[in-house]
Design a protein around this motif. Structure first.
Motif, PDB file in Angstrom:
ATOM      1  N   PHE A 201      -5.111  -9.239  -8.757  1.00 37.77           N
ATOM      2  CA  PHE A 201      -5.574  -8.106 -10.435  1.00 37.77           C
ATOM      3  C   PHE A 201      -4.102  -7.382 -11.128  1.00 37.77           C
ATOM      4  O   PHE A 201      -3.871  -6.156 -11.252  1.00 37.77           O
ATOM      5  N   GLY A 202      -2.339  -8.061 -10.291  1.00 37.82           N
ATOM      6  CA  GLY A 202      -1.303  -7.249 -10.711  1.00 37.82           C
ATOM      7  C   GLY A 202      -0.830  -7.136 -10.296  1.00 37.82           C
ATOM      8  O   GLY A 202      -1.324  -5.923  -9.690  1.00 37.82           O
ATOM      9  N   PRO A 203       0.728  -6.880 -10.217  1.00 39.01           N
ATOM     10  CA  PRO A 203       1.188  -5.860  -9.539  1.00 39.01           C
ATOM     11  C   PRO A 203       1.402  -5.097  -9.801  1.00 39.01           C
ATOM     12  O   PRO A 203       0.688  -4.496 -11.164  1.00 39.01           O
ATOM     13  N   PRO A 204       1.997  -3.395  -8.900  1.00 39.21           N
ATOM     14  CA  PRO A 204       1.772  -2.067  -8.790  1.00 39.21           C
ATOM     15  C   PRO A 204       2.705  -1.581 -10.102  1.00 39.21           C
ATOM     16  O   PRO A 204       3.358  -2.806 -10.279  1.00 39.21           O
ATOM     17  N   LYS A 205       2.789  -0.886 -10.897  1.00 35.10           N
ATOM     18  CA  LYS A 205       4.023  -0.815 -11.731  1.00 35.10           C
ATOM     19  C   LYS A 205       5.232   0.280 -10.414  1.00 35.10           C
ATOM     20  O   LYS A 205       6.480  -0.196 -10.835  1.00 35.10           O
ATOM     21  N   ASP A 206       4.711   0.112  -9.388  1.00 32.75           N
ATOM     22  CA  ASP A 206       6.394   1.052  -8.621  1.00 32.75           C
ATOM     23  C   ASP A 206       6.866   1.811  -9.316  1.00 32.75           C
ATOM     24  O   ASP A 206       7.917   2.136  -9.663  1.00 32.75           O
ATOM     25  N   LEU A 207       6.876   3.204  -9.324  1.00 30.09           N
ATOM     26  CA  LEU A 207       7.116   4.116 -10.192  1.00 30.09           C
ATOM     27  C   LEU A 207       8.080   4.964  -9.276  1.00 30.09           C
ATOM     28  O   LEU A 207       8.926   5.461  -9.911  1.00 30.09           O
ATOM     29  N   ASP A 208       8.175   4.760  -7.835  1.00 26.28           N
ATOM     30  CA  ASP A 208       8.966   5.491  -7.328  1.00 26.28           C
ATOM     31  C   ASP A 208      10.340   3.981  -7.435  1.00 26.28           C
ATOM     32  O   ASP A 208      10.738   4.299  -6.554  1.00 26.28           O
ATOM     33  N   ASN A 210      10.440   2.267  -4.488  1.00 25.00           N
ATOM     34  CA  ASN A 210      10.550   2.132  -3.721  1.00 25.00           C
ATOM     35  C   ASN A 210       9.707   0.349  -2.892  1.00 25.00           C
ATOM     36  O   ASN A 210      10.221   0.142  -1.781  1.00 25.00           O
ATOM     37  N   GLU A 211       8.942   0.042  -4.252  1.00 24.97           N
ATOM     38  CA  GLU A 211       8.627  -1.675  -3.488  1.00 24.97           C
ATOM     39  C   GLU A 211       7.871  -1.736  -2.834  1.00 24.97           C
ATOM     40  O   GLU A 211       7.372  -2.471  -1.753  1.00 24.97           O
ATOM     41  N   ARG A 212       6.928  -0.954  -2.958  1.00 24.62           N
ATOM     42  CA  ARG A 212       5.849  -0.079  -1.224  1.00 24.62           C
ATOM     43  C   ARG A 212       4.708   0.946  -1.637  1.00 24.62           C
ATOM     44  O   ARG A 212       4.953   2.009  -2.112  1.00 24.62           O
ATOM     45  N   VAL A 213       3.699   0.328  -1.123  1.00 26.06           N
ATOM     46  CA  VAL A 213       2.727   1.647  -1.185  1.00 26.06           C
ATOM     47  C   VAL A 213       2.736   1.720  -0.142  1.00 26.06           C
ATOM     48  O   VAL A 213       3.228   1.883   0.800  1.00 26.06           O
ATOM     49  N   VAL A 214       2.736   3.713  -0.443  1.00 26.92           N
ATOM     50  CA  VAL A 214       2.992   4.357   0.441  1.00 26.92           C
ATOM     51  C   VAL A 214       0.896   5.127   0.880  1.00 26.92           C
ATOM     52  O   VAL A 214       0.390   5.138   0.599  1.00 26.92           O
ATOM     53  N   ILE A 215       1.035   4.758   1.705  1.00 27.14           N
ATOM     54  CA  ILE A 215      -0.646   4.810   3.019  1.00 27.14           C
ATOM     55  C   ILE A 215       0.047   5.728   3.438  1.00 27.14           C
ATOM     56  O   ILE A 215       0.403   6.174   4.494  1.00 27.14           O
ATOM     57  N   LEU A 216      -0.903   7.055   3.568  1.00 23.01           N
ATOM     58  CA  LEU A 216      -0.929   8.071   3.930  1.00 23.01           C
ATOM     59  C   LEU A 216      -2.212   8.970   4.560  1.00 23.01           C
ATOM     60  O   LEU A 216      -3.169   8.583   4.726  1.00 23.01           O
ATOM     61  N   GLY A 217      -2.117   8.526   6.148  1.00 24.42           N
ATOM     62  CA  GLY A 217      -2.970   8.842   6.873  1.00 24.42           C
ATOM     63  C   GLY A 217      -3.706  10.636   6.901  1.00 24.42           C
ATOM     64  O   GLY A 217      -2.355  11.158   7.300  1.00 24.42           O
ATOM     65  N   SER A 247       0.998  15.900  -9.070  1.00 25.71           N
ATOM     66  CA  SER A 247       1.835  14.315  -8.994  1.00 25.71           C
ATOM     67  C   SER A 247       2.841  14.045  -8.037  1.00 25.71           C
ATOM     68  O   SER A 247       3.511  14.667  -7.445  1.00 25.71           O
ATOM     69  N   ASN A 248       2.552  13.008  -6.768  1.00 22.90           N
ATOM     70  CA  ASN A 248       3.335  12.997  -5.555  1.00 22.90           C
ATOM     71  C   ASN A 248       4.381  11.484  -6.240  1.00 22.90           C
ATOM     72  O   ASN A 248       5.281  11.245  -5.793  1.00 22.90           O
ATOM     73  N   GLU A 249       3.628  11.246  -7.717  1.00 22.94           N
ATOM     74  CA  GLU A 249       5.070   9.963  -8.283  1.00 22.94           C
ATOM     75  C   GLU A 249       5.079   9.360  -6.946  1.00 22.94           C
ATOM     76  O   GLU A 249       6.270   7.944  -7.685  1.00 22.94           O
ATOM     77  N   MET A 250       3.950   8.288  -7.188  1.00 22.88           N
ATOM     78  CA  MET A 250       4.263   6.954  -6.445  1.00 22.88           C
ATOM     79  C   MET A 250       2.704   6.303  -6.120  1.00 22.88           C
ATOM     80  O   MET A 250       1.726   6.957  -6.589  1.00 22.88           O
ATOM     81  N   GLU A 251       3.404   5.243  -5.999  1.00 21.92           N
ATOM     82  CA  GLU A 251       1.679   4.661  -5.943  1.00 21.92           C
ATOM     83  C   GLU A 251       1.255   4.760  -4.318  1.00 21.92           C
ATOM     84  O   GLU A 251       2.035   4.824  -3.145  1.00 21.92           O
ATOM     85  N   LEU A 252      -0.106   5.729  -3.823  1.00 24.67           N
ATOM     86  CA  LEU A 252      -0.438   6.466  -2.442  1.00 24.67           C
ATOM     87  C   LEU A 252      -1.815   5.649  -2.490  1.00 24.67           C
ATOM     88  O   LEU A 252      -2.593   6.041  -3.649  1.00 24.67           O
ATOM     89  N   LEU A 253      -1.511   5.524  -1.246  1.00 27.52           N
ATOM     90  CA  LEU A 253      -3.252   5.274  -0.896  1.00 27.52           C
ATOM     91  C   LEU A 253      -3.333   6.420   0.057  1.00 27.52           C
ATOM     92  O   LEU A 253      -2.791   6.743   1.315  1.00 27.52           O
ATOM     93  N   HIS A 254      -4.908   7.499   0.141  1.00 29.68           N
ATOM     94  CA  HIS A 254      -5.049   8.088   1.113  1.00 29.68           C
ATOM     95  C   HIS A 254      -6.236   7.634   2.343  1.00 29.68           C
ATOM     96  O   HIS A 254      -7.437   6.743   2.109  1.00 29.68           O
ATOM     97  N   VAL A 255      -6.313   7.784   3.669  1.00 26.19           N
ATOM     98  CA  VAL A 255      -6.818   7.322   4.155  1.00 26.19           C
ATOM     99  C   VAL A 255      -7.537   8.392   5.025  1.00 26.19           C
ATOM    100  O   VAL A 255      -6.315   8.911   5.217  1.00 26.19           O
ATOM    101  N   ASN A 256      -8.068   7.862   5.789  1.00 26.63           N
ATOM    102  CA  ASN A 256      -8.955   8.998   6.479  1.00 26.63           C
ATOM    103  C   ASN A 256      -8.933   8.681   8.122  1.00 26.63           C
ATOM    104  O   ASN A 256      -9.663   7.934   8.426  1.00 26.63           O
ATOM    105  N   VAL A 257      -8.208   9.413   8.691  1.00 29.21           N
ATOM    106  CA  VAL A 257      -7.276   8.622  10.208  1.00 29.21           C
ATOM    107  C   VAL A 257      -8.512   9.178  11.301  1.00 29.21           C
ATOM    108  O   VAL A 257      -9.027   8.219  12.600  1.00 29.21           O
ATOM    109  N   THR A 258      -9.813  10.059  10.488  1.00 29.49           N
ATOM    110  CA  THR A 258     -10.314  10.866  11.839  1.00 29.49           C
ATOM    111  C   THR A 258     -11.296  10.246  11.808  1.00 29.49           C
ATOM    112  O   THR A 258     -11.698   9.722  12.714  1.00 29.49           O
ATOM    113  N   ALA A 259     -11.765   9.115  10.504  1.00 29.04           N
ATOM    114  CA  ALA A 259     -12.460   8.639  10.590  1.00 29.04           C
ATOM    115  C   ALA A 259     -12.914   7.119  11.249  1.00 29.04           C
ATOM    116  O   ALA A 259     -13.709   6.575  11.288  1.00 29.04           O
ATOM    117  N   MET A 260     -11.290   6.756  11.705  1.00 32.54           N
ATOM    118  CA  MET A 260     -10.941   6.299  11.947  1.00 32.54           C
ATOM    119  C   MET A 260     -10.907   5.096  13.465  1.00 32.54           C
ATOM    120  O   MET A 260     -11.018   6.943  14.604  1.00 32.54           O
TER     121      MET A 260
END
Length: 555
Positions: A201-208, A210-217, A247-260
């Motif tokens: 699918f191609g690379p992310p833009k890396d807006l911030d 940091n060369e990483r995707v932020v995963i937010l639990g 905007s959080n101005e970053m590559e960010l995924l939200h994950v629901n840890v309560t459902a994990m």
């Protein structure tokens, strides 16, 4: 804001009082010298050293010293240099607590997930600079969505703590939420999810940067499995001016840890799915024209690409616990909080890839400007000489025939397991089929012809007990089924047409439905994904909220 200690009279020990230093005690007893030996820790003449360095927030670094050293130098911004993965991090000012022997550095915004090196060049210089390493931003603030709000567009701010860092991701966890992340999840993202998806699918833009995707639990209760918001791809000043949303101005995924579950559970379903949305947005931008069957279906394909299969989608199609698939559901007319649509779209894109030549053609499907039916039709005609409606019709017949090769199978890309697709429920001798929708009839008859009451765009195919596909009326169906399909290309209001064949279907075995429903109760709600969250999708989000609330009541 400056955190950390101050001098005994509340002044800034690194600025105002430092200006009074001239190497001698003040003659004015009413103005004590902050830096005098009376206020310094007793170090016994030991050389200065760094006891610890931490970054409590994105704009703070705390340096705890041990030993002696020049207090004025410890409070001067020019004494410090910080580099984070080869990039200089500016130190804007310093507050020094002489009693605690601790400097609080205010920095420019730190990049989440970066490793940093600090140098403190203090007196006496002949001993050389002091050095230490630390991880950027132990905590960070994030704007997240409140899905209990009926507008679907309300945000609130949380503080989260960094729990794990990888090569291509960094994981933060909302304070107070249960920590169910593991190093294995980081390795899974670094070794499987990120490289496989970015290749297709191609690379992310890396807006911030940091060369990483932020995963937010997040503590999301039972509201969702995870989500992605395109708003975070904008500058905050722009998103605020357009919609009043942060905007959080970053590559960010939200994950629901309560459902994990304790072993992570939904992580392997949610994260590949949501990363595809992030990469989809990076490639396509914020299209005003949005086709969910394209984006969401490819997000389920991403789960397959990463994990080698998407057994949940396959099982959900054949189980059909709601009966929606059996009674005919449009591929293109999407309903959120209805995983049946996800399963249909996933299976179709996998079939299209198999007919085009393999999984590498998923990239061609992904790169369509919007994924509209017209664009898909053009791509398929160019590659196969077959349009969208015809190929979708064949893909449904292949779900019953399951041939090992050719048009009546899935090219071994999907393991279908020999299961029988769901049929129209008993009593439904004719159903109304929208464009791009098909339904199987399990009938007692050995062959069936068009009844004459079917819609003008309805076509049939017969599949017999030996899995042979018959496209010529009367259609042989003994031991198999009749497939009815609406070939209409009308996708503005999706006008439905009667399917025929006007024969009562055989009673369906309820056991698969019951099993699937029980599985639905124990399998995580990873598929309860809200649409990509941004204002043009607000009505889709409300649709998702209403549908999900109803399904929770029925569950």
């Amino acid at each position: 804001m400056i955190f950390g200690g101050c001098s005994s009279d509340g002044g800034d020990a690194g600025s105002d009082q430092a200006d009074q230093m001239d190497g001698t005690a003040s003659a004015d007893d009413s103005t004590p010298d902050t830096w005098s030996s009376d206020t310094q820790p007793d170090t016994g003449g030991a050389p200065p050293s760094i006891a610890s360095v931490v970054a409590p927030t994105r704009t703070e670094v705390k340096v705890a010293f041990a030993g002696g050293g020049d207090a004025q130098a410890k409070g001067a911004a020019e004494s410090y240099a910080i580099t984070c993965q080869g990039e200089a991090l500016a130190v804007e000012k310093v507050a020094f607590d002489a009693i605690a022997d601790e400097a609080t550095l205010t920095t420019e915004r730190q990049k989440l997930g970066f490793s940093c090196d600090l140098t403190a060049d203090l007196e006496p210089k002949e001993r050389g600079p002091l050095t230490a390493s630390f991880e950027a931003a132990d905590t960070a603030d994030f704007w997240v969505n409140d899905f209990s709000d009926p507008t679907g567009m309300t945000q609130y701010e949380i503080k989260a703590r960094r729990v794990l860092t990888g090569r291509s991701c960094v994981i933060y966890l909302e304070e107070g939420a249960p920590n169910r992340f593991s190093q294995g999840m980081v390795d899974y993202f670094d070794e499987d999810v990120y490289p496989l998806e970015t290749e297709v699918f191609g690379p992310p833009k890396d807006l911030d940067g940091n060369e990483r995707v932020v995963i937010l639990g997040l503590d999301g209760g039972n509201a969702y499995g995870g989500y992605f918001s395109p708003i975070n791809a904008l500058q905050d000043i722009l998103s605020m001016s357009l919609w009043g949303l942060h905007s959080n101005e970053m590559e960010l995924l939200h994950v629901n840890v309560t459902a994990m579950t304790g072993d992570g559970g939904i992580f392997e379903a949610v994260v590949p799915h949501e990363l595809q949305h992030l990469l989809y947005n990076a490639y396509h931008g914020m299209n005003q024209v949005y086709w969910a069957y394209h984006d969401e279906g490819l997000a389920e394909v991403a789960v397959h690409l990463v994990n080698g299969s998407n057994e949940y989608a396959v099982g959900y199609y054949f189980g059909d616990h709601s009966g929606l698939i059996g009674d005919g559901l449009s591929l293109v007319n999407w309903t959120y909080a209805q995983y049946e649509n996800y399963a249909l779209a996933y299976l179709f894109w996998m079939y299209a890839a198999s007919r085009l030549g393999g999984l590498e053609y998923i990239t061609d499907i992904f790169e369509l400007p919007t994924g509209s039916p017209l664009e898909v039709d053009e791509l398929l005609r160019a590659g196969l000489g077959t349009g969208l409606s015809e190929l979708h019709f064949e893909s449904l017949a292949a779900l019953w025939a399951q041939a090992p090769s050719g048009k009546w199978g899935y090219g071994q890309l999907v393991e279908l397991g020999g299961e029988q697709p769901p049929c129209v429920s008993a009593g439904g001798s004719s159903v109304d089929l929208q464009p791009f929708a098909g339904a199987f009839y399990c009938l007692a008859q050995g062959e069936v012809d068009y009844p004459g009451t079917q819609g003008v765009n309805i076509v049939y195919a017969g599949i017999d007990g030996d899995k042979n596909v018959d496209l010529t009326p009367p259609f042989a169906i003994s031991g198999g089924a009749l497939l009815a399909y609406n070939t209409s290309f009308e996708f503005v209001d999706f006008r439905a047409e009667p399917s025929g064949p006007d024969f009562a279907p055989l009673p369906a075995d309820p056991l698969p439905y019951l099993l699937a429903d029980e599985e639905r109760r124990v399998i995580s709600p990873a598929w309860d994904n809200p649409p990509p969250v941004w204002p043009p999708n607000a009505e889709l989000i409300r649709q998702w909220q209403r549908a999900r609330a109803l399904r929770e009541i029925l569950r």
